[in-house]
Scaffold this motif. Structure first.
Motif, PDB file in Angstrom:
ATOM      1  N   GLN A 185      91.974  36.911  86.499  1.00 31.94           N
ATOM      2  CA  GLN A 185      93.167  36.296  86.563  1.00 31.94           C
ATOM      3  C   GLN A 185      93.457  35.064  86.634  1.00 31.94           C
ATOM      4  OE1 GLN A 185      94.680  37.983  90.215  1.00 31.94           O
ATOM      5  NE2 GLN A 185      94.269  40.138  89.647  1.00 31.94           N
ATOM      6  N   SER A 186      92.175  34.048  86.422  1.00 31.81           N
ATOM      7  CA  SER A 186      92.209  32.625  86.337  1.00 31.81           C
ATOM      8  C   SER A 186      92.761  32.486  84.784  1.00 31.81           C
ATOM      9  CB  SER A 186      90.867  31.929  86.423  1.00 31.81           C
ATOM     10  OG  SER A 186      90.014  32.442  85.530  1.00 31.81           O
ATOM     11  N   THR A 187      92.487  33.544  83.911  1.00 31.98           N
ATOM     12  CA  THR A 187      93.034  33.243  82.581  1.00 31.98           C
ATOM     13  C   THR A 187      94.488  33.233  82.166  1.00 31.98           C
ATOM     14  OG1 THR A 187      91.136  34.690  81.721  1.00 31.98           O
ATOM     15  CG2 THR A 187      92.737  34.300  80.169  1.00 31.98           C
ATOM     16  N   PRO A 188      94.998  32.088  81.985  1.00 24.60           N
ATOM     17  CA  PRO A 188      96.464  31.993  82.058  1.00 24.60           C
ATOM     18  C   PRO A 188      97.166  33.131  81.273  1.00 24.60           C
ATOM     19  CG  PRO A 188      95.461  30.054  80.923  1.00 24.60           C
ATOM     20  CD  PRO A 188      94.472  30.911  81.432  1.00 24.60           C
ATOM     21  N   LEU A 197      86.517  40.883  90.420  1.00 23.37           N
ATOM     22  CA  LEU A 197      86.595  39.904  89.158  1.00 23.37           C
ATOM     23  C   LEU A 197      88.089  39.168  89.079  1.00 23.37           C
ATOM     24  CD1 LEU A 197      85.470  42.553  86.393  1.00 23.37           C
ATOM     25  CD2 LEU A 197      84.195  40.961  87.578  1.00 23.37           C
ATOM     26  N   ALA A 198      88.680  38.905  90.229  1.00 25.43           N
ATOM     27  CA  ALA A 198      89.999  38.433  90.202  1.00 25.43           C
ATOM     28  C   ALA A 198      89.924  36.929  89.776  1.00 25.43           C
ATOM     29  CB  ALA A 198      90.615  38.429  91.528  1.00 25.43           C
ATOM     30  N   ASP A 199      89.030  36.099  90.456  1.00 27.73           N
ATOM     31  CA  ASP A 199      88.742  34.943  90.099  1.00 27.73           C
ATOM     32  C   ASP A 199      88.359  34.491  88.598  1.00 27.73           C
ATOM     33  OD1 ASP A 199      86.353  35.701  90.720  1.00 27.73           O
ATOM     34  OD2 ASP A 199      85.572  33.776  91.264  1.00 27.73           O
ATOM     35  N   ILE A 200      87.816  35.564  88.030  1.00 31.06           N
ATOM     36  CA  ILE A 200      87.533  35.219  86.578  1.00 31.06           C
ATOM     37  C   ILE A 200      88.455  35.444  85.718  1.00 31.06           C
ATOM     38  CG2 ILE A 200      85.554  36.048  84.664  1.00 31.06           C
ATOM     39  CD1 ILE A 200      83.831  36.742  87.144  1.00 31.06           C
ATOM     40  N   CYS A 255      81.735  38.502  84.016  1.00 27.44           N
ATOM     41  CA  CYS A 255      82.189  39.870  84.583  1.00 27.44           C
ATOM     42  C   CYS A 255      81.089  40.697  84.960  1.00 27.44           C
ATOM     43  CB  CYS A 255      83.185  40.270  83.675  1.00 27.44           C
ATOM     44  SG  CYS A 255      84.718  39.514  83.608  1.00 27.44           S
ATOM     45  N   LEU A 256      80.101  40.869  83.991  1.00 29.27           N
ATOM     46  CA  LEU A 256      79.076  41.758  84.108  1.00 29.27           C
ATOM     47  C   LEU A 256      78.107  41.141  85.031  1.00 29.27           C
ATOM     48  CD1 LEU A 256      78.407  42.827  80.627  1.00 29.27           C
ATOM     49  CD2 LEU A 256      79.633  44.252  82.210  1.00 29.27           C
ATOM     50  N   VAL A 257      77.602  39.851  85.092  1.00 24.14           N
ATOM     51  CA  VAL A 257      76.902  39.557  86.405  1.00 24.14           C
ATOM     52  C   VAL A 257      77.532  39.787  87.532  1.00 24.14           C
ATOM     53  CG1 VAL A 257      75.978  37.508  87.228  1.00 24.14           C
ATOM     54  CG2 VAL A 257      75.755  37.986  84.777  1.00 24.14           C
ATOM     55  N   ARG A 258      78.849  39.550  87.694  1.00 28.99           N
ATOM     56  CA  ARG A 258      79.394  40.123  88.971  1.00 28.99           C
ATOM     57  C   ARG A 258      79.420  41.245  89.348  1.00 28.99           C
ATOM     58  NH1 ARG A 258      83.724  36.876  91.144  1.00 28.99           N
ATOM     59  NH2 ARG A 258      82.824  35.298  90.191  1.00 28.99           N
ATOM     60  N   LEU A 259      79.677  42.235  88.656  1.00 27.90           N
ATOM     61  CA  LEU A 259      79.581  43.646  88.686  1.00 27.90           C
ATOM     62  C   LEU A 259      78.207  44.179  89.218  1.00 27.90           C
ATOM     63  CD1 LEU A 259      81.882  45.177  86.138  1.00 27.90           C
ATOM     64  CD2 LEU A 259      82.488  44.657  88.490  1.00 27.90           C
ATOM     65  N   ALA A 260      77.241  43.550  88.491  1.00 30.96           N
ATOM     66  CA  ALA A 260      75.778  43.766  88.598  1.00 30.96           C
ATOM     67  C   ALA A 260      75.375  43.529  90.113  1.00 30.96           C
ATOM     68  CB  ALA A 260      75.042  43.140  87.734  1.00 30.96           C
ATOM     69  N   ALA A 261      75.869  42.391  90.604  1.00 22.60           N
ATOM     70  CA  ALA A 261      75.701  42.094  91.907  1.00 22.60           C
ATOM     71  C   ALA A 261      76.180  43.134  93.165  1.00 22.60           C
ATOM     72  CB  ALA A 261      75.902  40.446  92.020  1.00 22.60           C
ATOM     73  N   HIS A 262      77.381  43.342  92.313  1.00 18.63           N
ATOM     74  CA  HIS A 262      77.960  44.231  93.458  1.00 18.63           C
ATOM     75  C   HIS A 262      77.224  45.748  93.375  1.00 18.63           C
ATOM     76  CE1 HIS A 262      81.597  46.080  95.370  1.00 18.63           C
ATOM     77  NE2 HIS A 262      81.484  47.241  94.771  1.00 18.63           N
ATOM     78  N   ILE A 287      87.599  44.594  78.605  1.00 17.76           N
ATOM     79  CA  ILE A 287      87.548  44.485  77.237  1.00 17.76           C
ATOM     80  C   ILE A 287      89.156  43.852  77.293  1.00 17.76           C
ATOM     81  CG2 ILE A 287      88.095  45.689  74.890  1.00 17.76           C
ATOM     82  CD1 ILE A 287      85.926  47.771  76.138  1.00 17.76           C
ATOM     83  N   ASN A 288      90.134  44.543  77.710  1.00 19.07           N
ATOM     84  CA  ASN A 288      91.372  44.025  77.442  1.00 19.07           C
ATOM     85  C   ASN A 288      91.657  42.740  78.049  1.00 19.07           C
ATOM     86  OD1 ASN A 288      92.519  46.282  76.191  1.00 19.07           O
ATOM     87  ND2 ASN A 288      92.752  47.461  77.987  1.00 19.07           N
ATOM     88  N   ASN A 289      91.103  42.151  79.349  1.00 21.66           N
ATOM     89  CA  ASN A 289      91.546  41.184  79.854  1.00 21.66           C
ATOM     90  C   ASN A 289      90.412  39.916  79.801  1.00 21.66           C
ATOM     91  OD1 ASN A 289      93.970  41.798  81.552  1.00 21.66           O
ATOM     92  ND2 ASN A 289      92.665  43.526  81.571  1.00 21.66           N
ATOM     93  N   ALA A 290      89.266  40.061  79.326  1.00 23.97           N
ATOM     94  CA  ALA A 290      88.254  38.948  79.367  1.00 23.97           C
ATOM     95  C   ALA A 290      88.222  38.572  77.784  1.00 23.97           C
ATOM     96  CB  ALA A 290      86.792  39.591  79.868  1.00 23.97           C
ATOM     97  N   SER A 291      89.098  37.914  77.351  1.00 23.59           N
ATOM     98  CA  SER A 291      89.224  37.719  75.892  1.00 23.59           C
ATOM     99  C   SER A 291      88.881  36.375  75.237  1.00 23.59           C
ATOM    100  CB  SER A 291      90.715  38.135  75.534  1.00 23.59           C
ATOM    101  OG  SER A 291      91.781  37.303  76.163  1.00 23.59           O
TER     102      SER A 291
END
Length: 470
Positions: A369-372, A364-367, A341-348, A328-332
Motif C-alpha cells: 500500500q506504500s506504492t502510490p 503486506l500493508a506497508d510494502i 513480500c515473500l520474506v514477510r509471508l515466510a516469517a509469518h 502479482i497484481n500489486n507488487a509491480s
C-alpha cells in the motif's frame, strides 16, 4: 592492496558509528576463535549501519562452528536463511570479516553439521585466493526469470558469457533499481568461467572500483591497480553512473576500458539510466554507445507471476492462489518488492499461523500500500487529447500528423512517468508500437521540455492534473 583503507571506505559509506571507534572495538574483540571473530563481525555490521533490524535478526540465528579449508563455516537454520543472506548480505559480511581479521576470510554458509576443528584465523599470506569479485552463487542464469521486459538483456548476457570479446563489446545494461541488473552480471561471470576455465574475471561496483583506486593512490601502488584491472578476460562493473563528476575515476576507467577493449576482453557495465543520461564524460559515453545497449523494464504481469512462483518454490513457501494473485497484481515496482513480500509471508508462516487473503493484505500493508496509486493509461490519453484539442482515438491510431505525433509522444512520456508499465506494455496501448518507439518518444519529450517552454508547461500541467485526480 590496502585492506584497512578499503574497509574504512566501506564502513564510512554505511553511516553508522565513527569508523575509528568501530575498527578499534572490532579488532580488540576478535581473537582467533571463530566464535569471537563472528561476534565481532556481526557487531561491526550492525553498529556500522550495514544491517537493518530484519537482517540482524536473520544473522542472530546463525552460529559459527569452525573452519573448513580456511573458510569460516556459519550454520543457519534453513535453506531460506542461506539463500537470503547469500543474496543480500554476503558481500558486506565478507568485507566486515576482512576489516576485523585484517585479511580476507572466506565464508561458507550451510544448514548441515559443520566442522568442529577451530584452528587460528589464517595469516594473510596463507589465505586462499579471494573469490573472483565476490560472485554470488545464487545469481545464475538458471535462477533468472526471463520475460518480455528483460529478454534482450538476458540474451545479450548469455551471448557475451559464451563468446567474450566477440559480440556486444561493451555490453551496457540499464534499468531501475531491483530489476535484475546485478543478477545478470554475476550470471555472466559464472557462465563464462564454466566455458572458459581459468579466465580472469572481476565483478565490482563503481564504489569498489573507486575504493581500489583510492587505496592504490594511498599506497603509491597504481601499477598494481592497473595490472589487476587491465589483465582481465571479463570486467563486470555495476552502477557506473556513480563515478560521474569524479574526474580521476573517469580518467582511470577510460584507460582501463581502452586497454581491455584493445585486448578483446569483455566489458559489461550497468547503470540506472542510458549512457547519454549518466552525466559521464562524452568520451566514455561514446565508447559505451559503440556496443550494445540493452534496457530492463519493470516486469509485466506474466513475468511477475513467473518470478513469484519460482521464488516461492525456492523458499519452500506455500501460499493460497488468491494471495499469489494479490501480490502479482500489486507488487509491480521491481523484483525486490516481490521478494520483500515473500520474506514477510515466510516469517509469518514460521510462526505457524494460517494465511488467507485478508491476513496477507494486513501483513503486506506497508510494502504494497506504500506504492502510490497510479492513473490509468486511458485517463492519460483522454487528458492529453483534451489538452491538445484532439480526439482520444487519434493518439492510439496510425495517423502521424505533427500535432497527433507530438501529443502521442507526450502521452507516452506521461504514461512512463505516472505508471509502472514497461515500455513494451505502453507501446501496446498506443496502437501496438514497439518499445523502441516509446523510448524515443520519452527522450524527445524530455528534449522539447528543455528547449520549448510551451511543451514544458503542457507536460507539467497535465502531470499535476493527473496526480491530483488520485
Amino acid at each position: 592492496m590496502c585492506r584497512p583503507v578499503r574497509g574504512v571506505a566501506w564502513a564510512e559509506s554505511r553511516g553508522g558509528e565513527p569508523v575509528d571507534n568501530l575498527l578499534t572495538t572490532a579488532r580488540a574483540s576478535a581473537t582467533q576463535s571463530p566464535e569471537s571473530l563472528w561476534a565481532a563481525c556481526v557487531d561491526l555490521l550492525y553498529r556500522g549501519g550495514a544491517l537493518g533490524p530484519g537482517a540482524f535478526a536473520l544473522l542472530s540465528s546463525a552460529h559459527p562452528s569452525g573452519y573448513d579449508n580456511g573458510a569460516l563455516v556459519i550454520v543457519l537454520p534453513s535453506d531460506f536463511h542461506v539463500q537470503w543472506i547469500e543474496s543480500h548480505n554476503k558481500d558486506d559480511i565478507l568485507r566486515a570479516l576482512e576489516v576485523v581479521a585484517g585479511a580476507r576470510v572466506p565464508l561458507r554458509l550451510t544448514t548441515g553439521t559443520a566442522p568442529v576443528e577451530t584452528p587460528a584465523v589464517p595469516e594473510p599470506d596463507m589465505l586462499p585466493p579471494p573469490a573472483v569479485g565476490f560472485l554470488n552463487d545464487a545469481f545464475t542464469f538458471d535462477s533468472f526469470v526471463v520475460g518480455k521486459s528483460n529478454e534482450l538483456a538476458h540474451a545479450a548476457c548469455v551471448t557475451v558469457a559464451k563468446n567474450p570479446g566477440t559480440y556486444y563489446n561493451p555490453l551496457f545494461i540499464y534499468g531501475g533499481t531491483g530489476l535484475g541488473k546485478t543478477h545478470l552480471l554475476h550470471a555472466i561471470g559464472h557462465l563464462l568461467m564454466r566455458h572458459h576455465p581459468g579466465a580472469t574475471v572481476r565483478y565490482v561496483s563503481s564504489e569498489d572500483f573507486t575504493n581500489d583506486l583510492v587505496s592504490a593512490i594511498y599506497q603509491n601502488t597504481p601499477h598494481e591497480f592497473r595490472k589487476r584491472y587491465r589483465s582481465l578476460k571479463l570486467l563486470l562493473i555495476d552502477d557506473i553512473h556513480f563515478i560521474a563528476r569524479k574526474d580521476s575515476m573517469q580518467e582511470e576507467f577510460f584507460h582501463t576500458f581502452n586497454t581491455l577493449h584493445r585486448k578483446k576482453s569483455q566489458i559489461v557495465i550497468t547503470s540506472d539510466r542510458p549512457p547519454h543520461e549518466t552525466k559521464l564524460e562524452q568520451r566514455l559515453i561514446s565508447r559505451f554507445e559503440s556496443g550494445l545497449i540493452a534496457d530492463i523494464q519493470p516486469p509485466e504481469f506474466e513475468t511477475r507471476a513467473a518470478i513469484l512462483y519460482k521464488k516461492t518454490a525456492m523458499m519452500g513457501l506455500s501460499c493460497p492462489p488468491e494471495v499469489m494473485t494479490f501480490i502479482i497484481n500489486n507488487a509491480s515496482r521491481n523484483v525486490r518488492q516481490i521478494e520483500g513480500c515473500l520474506v514477510r509471508l515466510a516469517a509469518h508462516a514460521a510462526l505457524g499461523k494460517d494465511l488467507d487473503l485478508a491476513e496477507a493484505k494486513r501483513i503486506l500493508a506497508d510494502i504494497i500500500q506504500s506504492t502510490p496509486a497510479t492513473v490509468s493509461v486511458e485517463e492519460i490519453i483522454r487528458a492529453t487529447a483534451s489538452a491538445t484539442g484532439l480526439q482520444a482515438g487519434a493518439l492510439t491510431s496510425k495517423r502521424r500528423t505533427m500535432q497527433i505525433a507530438q501529443a502521442r509522444q507526450v502521452a507516452m512520456y506521461l504514461t512512463r512517468s505516472l505508471t509502472s508499465l514497461s515500455t513494451t506494455d505502453i507501446g501496446r496501448y498506443f496502437g501496438g508500437r514497439d518499445h523502441s518507439t516509446v523510448i524515443h518518444a520519452c527522450a524527445q519529450v524530455r528534449h522539447l521540455m528543455e528547449t520549448r517552454a510551451g511543451i514544458k508547461s503542457l507536460v507539467e500541467t497535465l502531470e499535476e492534473t493527473l496526480r491530483n485526480t488520485r
